[in-house]
Design a protein around this motif. Structure first.
Motif, PDB file in Angstrom:
ATOM      1  N   THR A 116     -34.480  25.049  -8.445  1.00  0.00           N
ATOM      2  CA  THR A 116     -33.510  24.464  -7.516  1.00  0.00           C
ATOM      3  C   THR A 116     -32.299  24.018  -8.345  1.00  0.00           C
ATOM      4  N   PRO A 117     -31.160  23.775  -7.710  1.00  0.00           N
ATOM      5  CA  PRO A 117     -29.992  23.283  -8.467  1.00  0.00           C
ATOM      6  C   PRO A 117     -30.298  21.999  -9.244  1.00  0.00           C
ATOM      7  N   GLU A 118     -31.098  21.113  -8.660  1.00  0.00           N
ATOM      8  CA  GLU A 118     -31.452  19.860  -9.346  1.00  0.00           C
ATOM      9  C   GLU A 118     -32.310  20.145 -10.580  1.00  0.00           C
ATOM     10  N   GLN A 119     -33.274  21.075 -10.452  1.00  0.00           N
ATOM     11  CA  GLN A 119     -34.130  21.443 -11.587  1.00  0.00           C
ATOM     12  C   GLN A 119     -33.296  22.093 -12.696  1.00  0.00           C
ATOM     13  N   ARG A 120     -32.349  22.938 -12.303  1.00  0.00           N
ATOM     14  CA  ARG A 120     -31.478  23.576 -13.302  1.00  0.00           C
ATOM     15  C   ARG A 120     -30.657  22.536 -14.047  1.00  0.00           C
ATOM     16  N   ASP A 157     -35.237  30.854 -10.428  1.00  0.00           N
ATOM     17  CA  ASP A 157     -36.058  30.352  -9.320  1.00  0.00           C
ATOM     18  C   ASP A 157     -35.990  28.838  -9.166  1.00  0.00           C
TER      19      ASP A 157
END
Length: 194
Positions: free
Chosen positions: A12-16, A10
């Motif tokens: 975002t790419p930045e959070q990942r 769930d």
């Protein structure tokens, strides 16, 4: 209890990316704190253990069993001891003393299609999903093994980018070919892809 995989999915790419970076830093710190260094290929695990300068093989007690390892200077606590992560081929595993200051151990994996999370079960684990095999080693694999490893690497990259894996892409391709061959049929993508 929350499902960590669902939470990760769930993000975002930045959070990942931030999560992966933090996890990698934590993993690197845990591995650096070990009294040995280790690396692996699909076939084997290499371990390097520093010992006092002038150490000879006769000064060591090294025990390699199918699922156990012990490395110690005679009469002293073990430098490395415990249950191995996975089984090894004892007869094909070796050890030696390099420059009288390091014990080098080569463990031949029993199952040469899996990555180890750690050497001994008491050590911190690494994330085997993030392992990128060296390209030079890939060329040494037989055709079938190499194809499987390349597929696994592709699927890992696709998953990291939130894209479909190779099996899903193959099914989509087959479905598109079927639709072109049978234009008279009204087929729903949602019904067939479940």
């Amino acid at each position: 209890m929350a499902d960590p995989i669902k939470e990760y999915d769930d993000m975002t790419p930045e959070q990942r990316e931030a999560f992966d970076k933090d996890a990698k830093l934590r993993e690197d710190a845990e591995q650096a704190a070990l009294p040995y260094k280790w690396k692996q290929t699909l076939q084997d695990v290499s371990i390097a253990i520093p010992v006092p300068s002038g150490t000879r093989a006769r000064d060591l007690e090294v025990v390699l069993k199918r699922k156990h390892i012990k490395v110690a200077l005679k009469g002293q606590p073990a430098l490395l001891e415990g249950e191995l992560c996975k089984d090894i081929q004892v007869d094909d595993s070796t050890w030696s003393v390099q420059d009288q200051k390091e014990v080098e151990i080569q463990l031949e994996k029993q199952n040469q299609m899996t990555w180890w999370e750690h050497v001994v079960t008491t050590a911190p684990k690494i994330n085997t999903k993030k392992i990128q095999p060296e390209n030079s080693k890939l060329s040494e694999l037989d055709g079938e093994t190499r194809a499987m490893v390349e597929k696994m690497m592709f699927d890992q990259r696709q998953k990291a980018m939130g894209q479909p894996d190779s099996d899903t892409l193959r099914k989509q391709d087959l479905f598109e070919k079927f639709k072109k061959q049978h234009p008279e049929m009204d087929v729903s993508t949602k019904q067939l892809c479940k």
